[in-house]
Enzyme design. Sequence first.
Site, short mmCIF file in Angstrom:
data_model
loop_
_atom_site.label_atom_id
_atom_site.label_comp_id
_atom_site.label_asym_id
_atom_site.label_seq_id
_atom_site.Cartn_x
_atom_site.Cartn_y
_atom_site.Cartn_z
N ASP A 159 0.84 -1.21 0.00
CA ASP A 159 0.00 0.00 0.00
C ASP A 159 0.88 1.26 0.00
O ASP A 159 0.60 2.23 -0.70
CB ASP A 159 -0.93 -0.01 1.22
CG ASP A 159 -1.68 -1.33 1.33
OD1 ASP A 159 -2.41 -1.65 0.39
OD2 ASP A 159 -1.51 -2.05 2.34
N HIS A 187 -4.82 -3.32 6.50
CA HIS A 187 -4.58 -3.55 5.07
C HIS A 187 -5.91 -3.98 4.46
O HIS A 187 -6.23 -5.15 4.34
CB HIS A 187 -3.53 -4.65 4.86
CG HIS A 187 -3.49 -5.13 3.43
ND1 HIS A 187 -3.02 -4.35 2.41
CD2 HIS A 187 -3.91 -6.27 2.86
CE1 HIS A 187 -3.14 -5.00 1.27
NE2 HIS A 187 -3.69 -6.18 1.52
P1 NAX Z 1 -2.66 -18.05 -4.04
O1 NAX Z 1 -4.07 -18.53 -3.88
O2 NAX Z 1 -2.04 -18.01 -5.38
O3 NAX Z 1 -1.71 -18.92 -3.11
C1 NAX Z 1 -2.01 -19.21 -1.80
C2 NAX Z 1 -1.31 -20.49 -1.46
O4 NAX Z 1 -1.51 -20.74 -0.07
C3 NAX Z 1 -1.88 -21.70 -2.21
O5 NAX Z 1 -0.81 -22.38 -2.87
C4 NAX Z 1 -2.49 -22.55 -1.10
O6 NAX Z 1 -2.36 -23.95 -1.36
C5 NAX Z 1 -1.67 -22.12 0.09
N1 NAX Z 1 -2.30 -22.38 1.39
C6 NAX Z 1 -3.63 -22.33 1.72
N2 NAX Z 1 -3.78 -22.72 2.99
C7 NAX Z 1 -2.55 -22.96 3.48
C8 NAX Z 1 -2.08 -23.43 4.73
N3 NAX Z 1 -2.91 -23.69 5.73
N4 NAX Z 1 -0.75 -23.60 4.89
C9 NAX Z 1 0.11 -23.36 3.88
N5 NAX Z 1 -0.29 -22.96 2.65
C10 NAX Z 1 -1.61 -22.77 2.46
O7 NAX Z 1 -2.63 -16.61 -3.34
P2 NAX Z 1 -1.55 -15.46 -3.50
O8 NAX Z 1 -1.91 -14.61 -4.65
O9 NAX Z 1 -0.19 -16.04 -3.42
O10 NAX Z 1 -1.89 -14.59 -2.19
C11 NAX Z 1 -1.63 -15.10 -0.90
C12 NAX Z 1 -2.27 -14.22 0.15
O11 NAX Z 1 -1.72 -12.90 0.11
C13 NAX Z 1 -3.78 -14.02 -0.02
O12 NAX Z 1 -4.39 -14.13 1.24
C14 NAX Z 1 -3.88 -12.60 -0.51
O13 NAX Z 1 -5.13 -12.02 -0.18
C15 NAX Z 1 -2.76 -11.96 0.24
N6 NAX Z 1 -2.27 -10.67 -0.24
C16 NAX Z 1 -1.86 -9.78 0.68
C17 NAX Z 1 -1.33 -8.56 0.34
C18 NAX Z 1 -0.87 -7.60 1.37
O14 NAX Z 1 -0.50 -6.49 0.98
N7 NAX Z 1 -0.86 -7.91 2.65
C19 NAX Z 1 -1.24 -8.14 -1.09
C20 NAX Z 1 -1.30 -9.29 -2.04
C21 NAX Z 1 -2.25 -10.39 -1.66
O15 NAX Z 1 -3.54 -10.00 -2.03
#
Ligand code: NAX
Length: 329
Positions: A159, A187
Site C-alpha cells: 500500500d 490492510h
Molecule cells: P494463491 O491462492 O495463489 O496462493 C495461496 C497459497 O496458499 C496456495 O498455494 C495454497 O495452497 C496455500 N495455502 C492455503 N492454505 C494454506 C495453509 N494452511 N498452509 C500453507 N499454505 C496454504 O494466493 P496469493 O496470490 O499467493 O496470495 C496469498 C495471500 O496474500 C492471499 O491471502 C492474498 O489475499 C494476500 N495478499 C496480501 C497482500 C498484502 O499487501 N498484505 C497483497 C497481495 C495479496 O492479495
Amino acid sequence: MKSPITVAVTGAAGQIGYSLLFRIASGSMFGPDQPVALRLIEIEPALPTLNGVVMELDDCAFPLLHSITPTADLNEGFSGVNWALLVGSVPRKAGMERKDLLSINGKIFTGQGQAIEKNAASDVRVVVVGNPCNTNCLIAKSNAPGIPSERWFAMTRLDENRAKSQLAAKAGVHNTAVTNLTIWGNHSATQYPDFTNAKINGKSVTDVISDQAWLEGEFISTVQQRGAAIIKARGSSSAASAANAVVDTVKSLTTPTPAGDWTSVAVWSDGSYGVEKDLITSFPIRTTDGTSWEIVQDLPVNEFSQSRIDATINELKEERDAVKELGLI
Ligand code: NAX
C-alpha cells in the site's frame, strides 16, 4: 561464509510464492553475501505443484541458496526458522461472509502461531501477508504468547509503495522523491494513506500538489482500491508487486531507516496515537540498528486524518471482536 538465515514461507506454491522465493534465494532480501535456507510450507494437495517450484529453484543454481525443505508439516516447516513469512491463506469466495473467512483463516493461523512458538529459532520474526493480514497476525501472535510482541508484523508495504507511486505520478517526479508516507490501520479498503505528513523532494506534499480535492478523494480511493483494479486488469490478484513488498518489508526491518524518513508496517499497538493496545495496526516505523524498531511519535494528525484513522481502527476492532467471539484469540 556467513551461516544461513532460515526462512519459512507458507503458501509457497501460490502466486506470491512464485515471485517471492526467487527474490529471497537470489539475495534480494538479505543481501548478496547472506546464504538462506528455505522451508516451504504448503497444504498436502499443493505439494506436487510445490515440487515443480523446487525444481525451478534448483535449476537457478543460486549461489546463496543453502537448502530447500518442502513440507506440509508445520513442525518441520517452522523448525529453527529466523523468519516466518506467512503468505498462504484461503481467499474469499463468492457468497462467503467476512466471518466465514475469519473463521477458516483463523484455524490456519492458530495452528501456525502454535507451531512457530514450538519450533522456531529464539530470534524468530513473523511477517503476515495472507489476508486479512492484520487480524491473521493477531490470531497467530495470540497463539504464540512466548514470542515477544515486537516480533510480529503484517504487511502494508505494498500500500505504501502504491501510494508513493501515485503521488510521484501526480507531481511528475520519480517515486524515490516521495518519502515519509504512512499507511495507517488495516490492510483493507479502509486503510489511510497519509498525504498530510508525506514529502516530495523534502517539501510537504500539499505544497507540491495543490489539488487538495484529488489528495482527499481520488488519491486515497485509488490506493485503497488498487488491489481490485489489478484483479480487473490482470485477471488475478497482485503477485509480483506483493512479493516485492515482502522483500522491502524485511529489508526495512533489517537495515537502518534513512535519516528523517520512516516506513509502514502493521505492528502490535502500544497505544500510540490513541490506537487501542494490542491491535495489529499499521504505523510509521523507524528501524535504528537492524533488529529493533520504534513507532515514529508526535506526527501531526489533523481532523481529516483522525477521522480516516478512526474508521480503519474501528474496522480492526470489529475484526478483533469477531475472532474473539470465535474463540481464536
Ligand atoms: P494463491 O491462492 O495463489 O496462493 C495461496 C497459497 O496458499 C496456495 O498455494 C495454497 O495452497 C496455500 N495455502 C492455503 N492454505 C494454506 C495453509 N494452511 N498452509 C500453507 N499454505 C496454504 O494466493 P496469493 O496470490 O499467493 O496470495 C496469498 C495471500 O496474500 C492471499 O491471502 C492474498 O489475499 C494476500 N495478499 C496480501 C497482500 C498484502 O499487501 N498484505 C497483497 C497481495 C495479496 O492479495
